[in-house]
Write an enzyme that holds these catalytic residues in place. Structure first.
Site, PDB file in Angstrom:
ATOM      1  N   PHE A 287      -6.651  25.170 -41.301  1.00 42.11           N
ATOM      2  CA  PHE A 287      -5.381  24.864 -41.951  1.00 42.11           C
ATOM      3  C   PHE A 287      -5.604  24.219 -43.302  1.00 42.11           C
ATOM      4  O   PHE A 287      -6.347  23.241 -43.426  1.00 42.11           O
ATOM      5  CB  PHE A 287      -4.546  23.906 -41.097  1.00 42.11           C
ATOM      6  CG  PHE A 287      -3.762  24.554 -39.991  1.00 42.11           C
ATOM      7  CD1 PHE A 287      -2.445  24.937 -40.187  1.00 42.11           C
ATOM      8  CD2 PHE A 287      -4.352  24.773 -38.748  1.00 42.11           C
ATOM      9  CE1 PHE A 287      -1.722  25.538 -39.170  1.00 42.11           C
ATOM     10  CE2 PHE A 287      -3.630  25.365 -37.721  1.00 42.11           C
ATOM     11  CZ  PHE A 287      -2.307  25.744 -37.925  1.00 42.11           C
ATOM     12  N   ASP A 288      -4.927  24.757 -44.310  1.00 41.81           N
ATOM     13  CA  ASP A 288      -4.780  24.052 -45.571  1.00 41.81           C
ATOM     14  C   ASP A 288      -3.935  22.804 -45.301  1.00 41.81           C
ATOM     15  O   ASP A 288      -3.244  22.722 -44.278  1.00 41.81           O
ATOM     16  CB  ASP A 288      -4.086  24.984 -46.572  1.00 41.81           C
ATOM     17  CG  ASP A 288      -3.752  24.313 -47.878  1.00 41.81           C
ATOM     18  OD1 ASP A 288      -4.629  23.622 -48.442  1.00 41.81           O
ATOM     19  OD2 ASP A 288      -2.613  24.469 -48.340  1.00 41.81           O
ATOM     20  N   LEU A 289      -3.963  21.835 -46.226  1.00 42.26           N
ATOM     21  CA  LEU A 289      -3.186  20.603 -46.043  1.00 42.26           C
ATOM     22  C   LEU A 289      -1.919  20.611 -46.897  1.00 42.26           C
ATOM     23  O   LEU A 289      -0.805  20.726 -46.391  1.00 42.26           O
ATOM     24  CB  LEU A 289      -4.057  19.385 -46.362  1.00 42.26           C
ATOM     25  CG  LEU A 289      -3.389  18.013 -46.292  1.00 42.26           C
ATOM     26  CD1 LEU A 289      -2.738  17.765 -44.937  1.00 42.26           C
ATOM     27  CD2 LEU A 289      -4.412  16.914 -46.608  1.00 42.26           C
TER      28      LEU A 289
END
Length: 231
Positions: free
Chosen positions: A5-7
């Site tokens: 996951f990107d943040l």
């Protein structure tokens, strides 16, 4: 299944903290300061690349990054909020034995502090980010680093993010990507960068990730709930 996951723009909405910190850096440099809405394109790309583009060259970019981090590390990282539905999504994926990682261009130390603050760290096997010298700020390098460290098969993983950098980084490392539309990238940007599908709401991600729907050989715009699967 493994999910990266990107943040920023994917798990949390960082607009206030990032844009205010960019404005602070520009003020410190004596440069014109655009309105916050004119700086949202800075959410996603590596910070040094964003400032290089914003300032029209590299001469002041390193100083801008330093000034940015000066404010962001103090107050900016908490001028942030978790997107609705994200905690439930992460909990449900963990219950389905999906291994979760964070892959962000943000400094790793900042990412950890943000996720700790919002009580999200517990869902992730590990949190990966960039280093102060800008190592692993490029998503291609970051994901390659994660693969070197974790030793999982890229074919068993998916990258979830809101900007083209997530899709480009995933593709360079043989990983499928899913674009999320609640962040700061456009649908066109994500599809052109190679995202296998677009998801409009966090609640739609669980089924798609858990059953590998993003790997199906679908043709343009095959709906799954409110989700567009596009090739």
């Amino acid at each position: 299944m493994i999910a990266l996951f990107d943040l920023d723009g994917t798990l949390t909405d960082p607009k206030a903290g990032i844009t205010r910190s960019v404005q602070y850096a520009l003020e410190r440099l004596g440069r014109p300061v655009p309105d916050a809405d004119e700086l949202t394109w800075m959410i996603g790309p590596p910070l040094i690349a964003g400032f290089t583009e914003l300032l029209g060259g590299t001469d002041d970019a390193q100083d801008a990054v330093r000034f940015y981090r000066e404010r962001y590390g103090d107050v900016g990282l908490f001028e942030n909020e978790v997107y609705s539905g994200i905690p439930a999504l992460l909990r449900d994926l963990r219950e389905k034995d999906v291994r979760l990682y964070v892959a962000t261009s943000k400094l790793q130390v900042f990412a950890r502090r943000i996720l700790d603050h919002f009580g999200l760290s517990r869902f992730f096997v590990e949190i990966y980010g960039s280093e102060p010298d800008n190592r692993n700020a490029d998503k291609r390098d970051l994901i390659r680093h994660i693969l070197d460290e974790e030793r999982f098969d890229p074919a068993s993983a998916v990258m979830i993010g809101d900007r083209k950098h997530d899709a480009i980084g995933a593709k360079a490392n043989g990983i499928t990507s899913i674009g999320v539309t609640w962040g700061y990238g456009s649908r066109q940007e994500l599809l052109e960068a190679g995202a296998a599908c677009l998801v409009d709401e966090p609640g739609d991600l669980e089924e798609i990730i858990a059953r590998g729907a993003f790997l199906e050989d679908t043709r343009p715009t095959s709906p799954i709930g409110k989700t567009s699967i596009s090739r």
